[in-house]
Design a protein around this motif. Structure first.
Motif, PDB file in Angstrom:
ATOM      1  N   ALA A 142       0.832  -1.202   0.000  1.00 44.55           N
ATOM      2  CA  ALA A 142       0.000   0.000   0.000  1.00 44.55           C
ATOM      3  C   ALA A 142       0.870   1.256   0.000  1.00 44.55           C
ATOM      4  N   LEU A 143       1.963   1.230   0.775  1.00 45.74           N
ATOM      5  CA  LEU A 143       2.866   2.381   0.819  1.00 45.74           C
ATOM      6  C   LEU A 143       3.552   2.602  -0.530  1.00 45.74           C
ATOM      7  N   VAL A 144       4.003   1.506  -1.161  1.00 47.09           N
ATOM      8  CA  VAL A 144       4.660   1.615  -2.472  1.00 47.09           C
ATOM      9  C   VAL A 144       3.685   2.169  -3.507  1.00 47.09           C
ATOM     10  N   ALA A 145       2.449   1.663  -3.503  1.00 45.12           N
ATOM     11  CA  ALA A 145       1.444   2.139  -4.464  1.00 45.12           C
ATOM     12  C   ALA A 145       1.105   3.603  -4.222  1.00 45.12           C
ATOM     13  N   TRP A 146       1.086   3.991  -2.962  1.00 40.85           N
ATOM     14  CA  TRP A 146       0.762   5.384  -2.620  1.00 40.85           C
ATOM     15  C   TRP A 146       1.878   6.326  -3.036  1.00 40.85           C
ATOM     16  N   ARG A 147       3.134   5.909  -2.801  1.00 40.58           N
ATOM     17  CA  ARG A 147       4.265   6.784  -3.097  1.00 40.58           C
ATOM     18  C   ARG A 147       4.642   6.782  -4.580  1.00 40.58           C
ATOM     19  N   HIS A 148       4.546   5.638  -5.238  1.00 37.06           N
ATOM     20  CA  HIS A 148       5.051   5.515  -6.611  1.00 37.06           C
ATOM     21  C   HIS A 148       3.996   5.108  -7.636  1.00 37.06           C
ATOM     22  N   GLY A 149       2.780   4.871  -7.177  1.00 37.54           N
ATOM     23  CA  GLY A 149       1.729   4.449  -8.089  1.00 37.54           C
ATOM     24  C   GLY A 149       1.655   2.932  -8.182  1.00 37.54           C
ATOM     25  N   PRO A 150       0.471   2.382  -8.503  1.00 40.41           N
ATOM     26  CA  PRO A 150       0.293   0.925  -8.591  1.00 40.41           C
ATOM     27  C   PRO A 150       1.244   0.254  -9.577  1.00 40.41           C
ATOM     28  N   ALA A 151       1.684   0.990 -10.591  1.00 38.89           N
ATOM     29  CA  ALA A 151       2.580   0.398 -11.591  1.00 38.89           C
ATOM     30  C   ALA A 151       3.897  -0.053 -10.978  1.00 38.89           C
ATOM     31  N   ALA A 152       4.288   0.530  -9.843  1.00 41.43           N
ATOM     32  CA  ALA A 152       5.546   0.153  -9.201  1.00 41.43           C
ATOM     33  C   ALA A 152       5.520  -1.276  -8.682  1.00 41.43           C
ATOM     34  N   LEU A 153       4.319  -1.847  -8.552  1.00 37.45           N
ATOM     35  CA  LEU A 153       4.200  -3.213  -8.044  1.00 37.45           C
ATOM     36  C   LEU A 153       4.182  -4.252  -9.169  1.00 37.45           C
ATOM     37  N   LYS A 154       4.207  -3.792 -10.406  1.00 35.29           N
ATOM     38  CA  LYS A 154       4.170  -4.738 -11.524  1.00 35.29           C
ATOM     39  C   LYS A 154       5.549  -5.339 -11.768  1.00 35.29           C
ATOM     40  N   VAL A 155       5.609  -6.645 -11.851  1.00 32.59           N
ATOM     41  CA  VAL A 155       6.860  -7.344 -12.148  1.00 32.59           C
ATOM     42  C   VAL A 155       6.565  -8.484 -13.127  1.00 32.59           C
ATOM     43  N   ASP A 156       7.587  -8.893 -13.871  1.00 31.44           N
ATOM     44  CA  ASP A 156       7.370 -10.007 -14.792  1.00 31.44           C
ATOM     45  C   ASP A 156       7.452 -11.327 -14.023  1.00 31.44           C
TER      46      ASP A 156
END
Length: 338
Positions: free
Chosen positions: A94-108
């Motif tokens: 939630a903190l990562v999505a808040w600070r950097h946007g949901p796209a920051a959680l996307k990984v291959d």
């Protein structure tokens, strides 16, 4: 659990302890997945924020062993570890999505698989086994046994074809001597030998996860990597707890107030605040300074265990602990010069 103070490969800072937090973190306790941080520029003045962050890492990660011991007093070990890291992973996501946007959680898929494997080694193997062991082993002794993680890291690096140097090998020999002394309480029957061996297995798996994290393709964002490592390890811990039957007869209503408070402390302080402080510290201070947590955490853990839980400070614990801390200092100082 605290974790190694030596870099398994260039550009990979030490993880936090398995108890604290992974993420090594190695470590024991836990700040898994910290990668790519650069040391501060030479000559840069260290401000109050650096010392505050260092104090947080010293005290909080050192106290996670005490927290685990209080939690497992009334909560099954693998369910406790799993719940801790799943909760921490969701909060960090939630903190990562808040600070950097949901796209920051996307990984291959490849990086997701690597993060999951590292999480299984660090969280399930490292921290989960520490939780299990602390149902029988004093928190201070567990911390000292885990403090020898750098010894295992050096041996694993050697097995992989690296040559850490004579100083590091001297630290390995010294560390093995310290572990031999620390094992005496188990051999003499003062504590369960099975618990001592479980902590040693946890330290070895944590070390393997630390070394593997330097060789696997992981998400570029270290916080994103930590989310998936903690999530994989936490979910696996819950599964192992269910397989072991820890849920049978377990009534959340019987969990003590102290255990709930300790679990909340481990989630918020051990896995989030100290993790963030350590990540910032690696970018704002020399790595050699940040690495000093590896020989401060066990001292903090032993003192807190003695003061709060009245854990005995026997001569094997004091002597073996001193030898292990000296070994870690030798290994860290050797790595610092390389």
């Amino acid at each position: 659990m605290t974790s190694p103070a030596v870099d398994p490969a260039p550009g990979t800072p030490p993880a936090a302890d398995p108890a604290a937090d992974p993420a090594a973190a190695p470590a024991p306790d836990l700040a898994p997945g910290l990668r790519g941080a650069a040391p501060a520029k030479p000559g840069r003045r260290l401000g109050g924020a650096v010392w505050a962050a260092l104090a947080i890492v010293y005290v909080v990660w050192g106290s996670t062993y005490l927290g685990i011991r209080i939690v497992v007093d009334t909560v099954p070990p693998f369910l406790a570890s799993g719940a801790r890291f799943v909760t921490a992973a969701l909060l960090l996501a939630a903190l990562v999505a808040w600070r950097h946007g949901p796209a920051a959680l996307k990984v291959d898929r490849r990086r997701l698989g690597s993060a999951a494997l590292v999480g299984l080694l660090l969280i399930l193997g490292g921290n989960g086994l520490v939780n299990l062991a602390e149902t029988d082993v004093p928190s201070g002794l567990a911390a000292l046994l885990v403090a020898a993680v750098p010894v295992w890291v050096v041996l694993l690096r050697t097995a992989a074809g690296e040559r850490p140097g004579l100083g590091a090998y001297g630290g390995v020999l010294l560390g093995m001597a310290g572990l031999a002394v620390l094992t005496l309480p188990g051999l003499s029957g003062e504590v369960g030998l099975g618990g001592v061996l479980t902590v040693l297995a946890a330290a070895l798996l944590w070390s393997l996860g630390t070394v593997s994290s330097a060789r696997l393709p992981l998400p570029a964002n270290p916080f994103t990597a930590s989310v998936y490592e903690m999530l994989a390890g936490g979910l696996a811990g819950i599964v192992v707890g269910l397989i072991r039957g820890e849920h049978r007869g377990f009534d959340p209503g019987t969990v003590s107030t102290a255990s709930w408070a300790a679990l909340g402390y481990l989630v918020v302080f051990g896995s989030l605040i100290a993790f963030t402080a350590y990540a910032w510290l690696l970018q704002s201070a020399p790595v050699s300074l940040a690495a000093t947590y590896a020989y401060v955490n066990p001292v903090v853990a032993v003192l807190l265990g003695a003061l709060i839980l009245d854990e005995a400070l026997t001569w094997p614990i004091l002597l073996g602990g001193a030898i292990v801390v000296a070994a870690v200092c030798l290994i860290v100082s050797t790595e610092r010069r390389r």
